[in-house]
Design a protein around this motif. Structure first.
Motif, PDB file in Angstrom:
ATOM      1  N   VAL A 131       0.955  -0.891  -0.036  1.00 28.01           N
ATOM      2  CA  VAL A 131      -0.300   0.068  -0.205  1.00 28.01           C
ATOM      3  C   VAL A 131       1.107   1.388   0.298  1.00 28.01           C
ATOM      4  N   SER A 132       0.723   2.446   0.104  1.00 28.82           N
ATOM      5  CA  SER A 132       1.104   3.664  -0.191  1.00 28.82           C
ATOM      6  C   SER A 132       1.927   4.286   1.470  1.00 28.82           C
ATOM      7  N   LEU A 133       2.328   4.763   1.301  1.00 26.84           N
ATOM      8  CA  LEU A 133       2.832   5.669   2.581  1.00 26.84           C
ATOM      9  C   LEU A 133       2.226   6.691   3.296  1.00 26.84           C
ATOM     10  N   ALA A 134       1.298   6.870   2.593  1.00 30.88           N
ATOM     11  CA  ALA A 134       0.236   7.488   3.645  1.00 30.88           C
ATOM     12  C   ALA A 134      -0.831   6.895   4.015  1.00 30.88           C
ATOM     13  N   ALA A 135      -1.251   5.466   3.444  1.00 30.16           N
ATOM     14  CA  ALA A 135      -2.134   5.054   3.530  1.00 30.16           C
ATOM     15  C   ALA A 135      -1.158   3.727   5.653  1.00 30.16           C
ATOM     16  N   VAL A 136      -0.312   3.749   5.353  1.00 35.65           N
ATOM     17  CA  VAL A 136       0.827   3.244   6.263  1.00 35.65           C
ATOM     18  C   VAL A 136       0.675   4.704   7.809  1.00 35.65           C
ATOM     19  N   LYS A 137       0.932   5.392   7.305  1.00 38.84           N
ATOM     20  CA  LYS A 137       1.225   6.474   8.257  1.00 38.84           C
ATOM     21  C   LYS A 137      -0.136   7.044   8.331  1.00 38.84           C
ATOM     22  N   ALA A 138      -1.090   6.654   8.495  1.00 40.81           N
ATOM     23  CA  ALA A 138      -2.600   6.905   8.620  1.00 40.81           C
ATOM     24  C   ALA A 138      -2.679   5.645   9.894  1.00 40.81           C
ATOM     25  N   ALA A 139      -2.548   4.149   9.448  1.00 44.74           N
ATOM     26  CA  ALA A 139      -3.543   3.699   9.911  1.00 44.74           C
ATOM     27  C   ALA A 139      -2.609   3.379  11.321  1.00 44.74           C
ATOM     28  N   LEU A 140      -0.964   3.718  11.051  1.00 42.84           N
ATOM     29  CA  LEU A 140       0.032   3.252  12.094  1.00 42.84           C
ATOM     30  C   LEU A 140      -0.487   4.618  12.996  1.00 42.84           C
ATOM     31  N   HIS A 141      -1.279   5.903  12.893  1.00 41.43           N
ATOM     32  CA  HIS A 141      -1.722   6.956  14.085  1.00 41.43           C
ATOM     33  C   HIS A 141      -2.946   5.858  14.671  1.00 41.43           C
ATOM     34  N   ARG A 142      -3.370   5.543  14.397  1.00 39.06           N
ATOM     35  CA  ARG A 142      -4.819   5.122  14.063  1.00 39.06           C
ATOM     36  C   ARG A 142      -5.057   3.953  15.092  1.00 39.06           C
ATOM     37  N   ALA A 143      -3.653   3.390  14.667  1.00 37.67           N
ATOM     38  CA  ALA A 143      -3.771   1.965  15.762  1.00 37.67           C
ATOM     39  C   ALA A 143      -3.045   1.896  17.107  1.00 37.67           C
ATOM     40  N   ARG A 144      -1.710   2.673  16.902  1.00 39.98           N
ATOM     41  CA  ARG A 144      -1.289   3.563  18.299  1.00 39.98           C
ATOM     42  C   ARG A 144      -2.262   4.329  19.380  1.00 39.98           C
ATOM     43  N   THR A 145      -3.517   5.449  18.460  1.00 39.40           N
ATOM     44  CA  THR A 145      -4.068   5.983  19.304  1.00 39.40           C
ATOM     45  C   THR A 145      -5.037   4.577  19.895  1.00 39.40           C
ATOM     46  N   ARG A 146      -5.538   4.187  19.063  1.00 43.57           N
ATOM     47  CA  ARG A 146      -6.778   3.324  19.836  1.00 43.57           C
ATOM     48  C   ARG A 146      -6.113   2.263  20.896  1.00 43.57           C
ATOM     49  N   LEU A 147      -4.373   1.818  20.395  1.00 40.70           N
ATOM     50  CA  LEU A 147      -3.381   0.950  21.521  1.00 40.70           C
ATOM     51  C   LEU A 147      -3.780   1.096  22.982  1.00 40.70           C
ATOM     52  N   ARG A 148      -3.775   2.944  22.654  1.00 43.35           N
ATOM     53  CA  ARG A 148      -3.455   3.505  24.166  1.00 43.35           C
ATOM     54  C   ARG A 148      -4.482   3.679  25.035  1.00 43.35           C
ATOM     55  N   THR A 149      -5.212   3.932  24.286  1.00 38.59           N
ATOM     56  CA  THR A 149      -6.627   3.196  25.360  1.00 38.59           C
ATOM     57  C   THR A 149      -6.466   1.993  25.493  1.00 38.59           C
ATOM     58  N   LEU A 150      -6.516   1.290  24.849  1.00 36.11           N
ATOM     59  CA  LEU A 150      -7.264  -0.075  25.621  1.00 36.11           C
ATOM     60  C   LEU A 150      -5.695  -0.624  26.339  1.00 36.11           C
ATOM     61  N   ALA A 151      -5.303   0.529  26.335  1.00 35.70           N
ATOM     62  CA  ALA A 151      -4.180  -0.312  27.727  1.00 35.70           C
ATOM     63  C   ALA A 151      -4.368  -1.288  29.510  1.00 35.70           C
TER      64      ALA A 151
END
Length: 294
Positions: A144-164
């Motif tokens: 996939v594109s670089l933008a797609a990875v950055k977007a997915a990574l940002h959302r994943a990190r944010t979500r995991l922080r709330t689930l910790a």
């Protein structure tokens, strides 16, 4: 000979070397150490089949991870009965200033936490924060594109922080009959009463000695106990692993005192119908929550 060509023996060696990392990825993609092993075995079989016609493979590690990624997605699609897995791409997302701290959260997150992420987010954060691949390598593996990875990574990190801090799930429990049966099996194994254990095998029993061999039928599976009879670096304790009844394998010489592998048994009408032994695949322990029965 073309550049990037790998001899079959080299591919086999690479599969062995990468197997723990591939399992770590697959287990977190599908939310289970056991299902992750199934996905991994499927992916390795696909890689072995595809290799002869693949031509020169410039980056074989990325190639293997791409196959594992697609195999995990196939498993998720089958599970959820969905035809496609789509990325939500936000071109405005840039690097998160708290990325280093969020990466530490991802590296220690539970399997359950990863299952609460969409597949695209899950894959991106696993490859970068858990397995340590670069942005460029992650883009190549996922296709996939670089933008797609950055977007997915940002959302994943944010979500995991709330689930910790989400630790409300009650611990699994066994009923008295299951507990007694498992303890009895462990006691007989430790006493090397293998004839009694062979008597418990169903005629159509199946054995998966993970990363070593698979056998079927009571006669062939009976030799499994002989493997343990000839070695002395083990003892078993009844316990739970991945929320399931399991035998926890310990090496008496291991000063850590932690279980080194697990064995899962399936029963039907008082007989053992499947044995899945991870003695030669200890990498699964990194993805399992295992504890001895009280």
């Amino acid at each position: 000979m073309p550049d990037g060509y790998m001899e079959p023996v080299t591919l086999d060696r690479l599969m062995v070397e990468l197997r723990p990392r591939l399992h770590r990825y697959c287990a977190r993609m599908v939310g289970s150490a056991l299902d992750g092993e199934d996905v991994l075995q499927d992916a390795l079989a696909k890689a072995a089949e595809a290799y002869p016609g693949a031509g020169g493979i410039e980056r074989p590690e990325s190639w293997l991870f791409r196959i594992a990624h697609n195999t995990a997605l196939d498993a998720l699609r089958r599970r959820k009965r969905q035809a496609t897995v789509r990325f939500e791409i936000d071109l405005s997302v840039i690097a998160d200033p708290g990325a280093v701290a969020d990466a530490r959260v991802a590296a220690t997150a539970s399997l359950a936490a990863f299952t609460r992420l969409p597949a695209a987010q899950r894959a991106s954060v696993l490859l970068m924060d858990v397995l340590g691949y670069s942005l460029a390598e992650t883009v190549e593996i996922l296709g996939v594109s670089l933008a797609a990875v950055k977007a997915a990574l940002h959302r994943a990190r944010t979500r995991l922080r709330t689930l910790a801090i989400d630790t409300d799930a009650p611990p699994p429990r066994l009923d008295a009959a299951e507990r007694d049966r498992l303890r009895s099996y462990a006691d007989r194994f430790n006493a090397r009463d293998f004839d009694a254990l062979r008597d418990l095998l169903a005629e159509d029993v199946r054995l998966d000695l993970v990363s070593r061999t698979k056998l079927a039928g009571r006669k062939d599976v009976s030799v499994y106990f002989g493997r343990y009879d000839g070695i002395f670096d083990w003892r078993f304790v009844a316990g739970l692993a991945d929320g399931r009844p399991a035998l926890l394998g310990y090496d008496p010489t291991d000063a850590s005192g932690a279980p080194g592998w697990v064995v899962f048994l399936d029963w039907a009408e008082g007989r053992i119908v499947t044995i899945r032994d991870f003695k030669y695949a200890p990498y699964v322990m990194e993805s399992l929550e295992a504890s001895a029965l009280a």
